[in-house]
Enzyme design. Structure first.
Site, PDB file in Angstrom:
ATOM      1  CG  ASP A  78     -22.747  21.155 -57.900  1.00 47.46           C
ATOM      2  OD1 ASP A  78     -22.094  21.913 -58.009  1.00 47.46           O
ATOM      3  OD2 ASP A  78     -23.839  21.342 -56.977  1.00 47.46           O
ATOM      4  CD  GLU A 285     -18.285  26.416 -54.275  1.00 45.63           C
ATOM      5  OE1 GLU A 285     -19.032  26.397 -53.346  1.00 45.63           O
ATOM      6  OE2 GLU A 285     -18.626  26.733 -55.541  1.00 45.63           O
TER       7      GLU A 285
END
Length: 386
Positions: A78, A285
């Site tokens: 991420d 997301e």
């Protein structure tokens, strides 16, 4: 602990190569990689070499990867990339093996701290700075420190992080430091009015900061459709407008919201909202915003179709018009990214699970040069050779 790696950035090649025999181990001290620089070549020689490479290259590992992890002493995922004072910093989450069975809520992503990466130049040394913030430091913490982001203002650095509170509800916390690599000191409570996860902070040309966030499934966005948390999921019908990412201006203190979060609308080519059942284009997301040649780019993950896609707008708060794919599916279930300019070039930061041999909860951050077409659209990046 100092771990040595061999790294090579081939001339004109896309990506960063890191080779290491080091086993996965959490380090609480700084780790630096060493670099072998490629020899100089003329432009014609370089293009000829690249043509040969494209024809013959089978990949840098058994998956055909064009790049290898930036670090391999820990698992990182991420990546949120920013340039502060001319240096590149990457704010990833930190994967580890928690032994939790996989499920749709993502319980197996049980991250507990953050380790920040930095580099002075692409292809140069990559430093892993140890623990910048731990779940043990956060008074309101429950579990799961997911994808963070960072911002800078007036010599202070702010780390924004999603974390479930003691009622198992995702909130967004803020921590401060005088250094971009921490350690970061968290505020005693989560940001008022915050919910869901994947915070991303964008600084506009006027130095105002905006927080983008949200994620469905394990990110709980579908439980906030009535402006308060519900124990039950509430998804739109497949033919109804999809759940959209949220955004809000940050207050001057960088610790609170200046107003109420609003939907950032993503439209199709006919100007209609992307539908919930449009799995190849709907928001899931990992919202990220960057600006290129006067246009704002909202990129995000489609989740269960595993792509990074993007939309464009002339206005930061939208609406955004869907344009296409940034990154096709990678090894592992998740796909999460950031985009940043560094030393005159644009780069895509992403992760995959090649280092862990496909274990979806043990991922590693990579980067590659990002290219644009003349009309400003993004050239889709392929992370692997065919």
């Amino acid at each position: 602990m100092h771990t040595r790696y061999l790294s090579l950035l081939p001339l004109f090649a896309i990506g960063v190569v890191m080779l290491s025999g080091c086993s996965e181990k959490a380090s609480h001290s700084e780790t630096t990689t060493d670099t072998i620089q490629a020899p100089a070549a003329t432009a014609s020689q370089a293009h000829e070499q690249q043509d040969t490479k494209n024809a013959e290259q089978k990949g840098l590992d058994e998956y055909g990867s064009k790049s290898l992890p930036l670090v391999s002493n820990i698992y990182t995922a991420d990546p949120s990339a920013h340039v502060f004072d001319g240096k590149l910093y990457i704010y990833p989450s930190h994967d580890y093996e928690a032994g939790i069975p996989q499920n749709d809520n993502g319980d197996h992503f049980a991250m507990r701290d953050y380790h920040i990466l930095s580099m002075d130049e692409v292809g140069g040394d990559v430093t892993e700075h140890g623990v910048a913030l731990s779940v043990d430091d956060v008074p309101w913490a429950g579990r799961q420190m997911w994808a963070p982001d960072a911002a800078s203002k007036n010599g202070q650095y702010y780390l924004y992080f999603p974390l479930k509170d003691q009622q198992d509800i995702f909130r967004i916390g803020v921590a401060k430091s005088g250094s971009p690599v921490g350690p970061f000191i968290p505020e005693p409570e989560p940001m008022a009015g915050s919910f869901s996860m994947d915070p991303a902070v964008f600084e506009d040309d006027d130095q105002q900061h905006y927080l983008f966030f949200g994620g469905i499934w394990g990110g709980q966005l579908q439980r906030w459709t009535k402006d308060e948390y519900s124990q039950q999921d509430d998804y739109p019908a497949d033919d109804a407008p999809a759940l959209m990412p949220k955004a809000v201006k940050l207050a001057d203190d960088m610790l609170s919201m200046d107003g109420k979060p609003q939907d950032i609308m993503i439209l199709d080519e006919s100007g209609e909202p992307i539908k919930q059942g449009d799995l190849d284009r709907r928001f899931f997301e990992a919202a990220w915003v960057h600006k290129y040649q006067g246009n704002y780019y909202l990129s995000y993950s489609t989740g269960d179709t595993h792509k990074i896609v993007y939309a464009m707008s002339e206005n930061l708060m939208g609406p955004y018009t869907f344009k296409g794919v940034v990154l096709d599916p990678v090894i592992g279930w998740t796909n999460h990214h950031s985009i940043a300019e560094f030393q005159g070039k644009w780069y895509l930061f992403y992760h995959d699970s090649t280092l862990s041999k496909g274990q979806t909860h043990l991922r590693s951050v990579k980067m590659a040069e990002l290219e644009y077409n003349d009309d400003g659209t993004i050239v889709p990046y392929q992370a692997y050779y065919p």
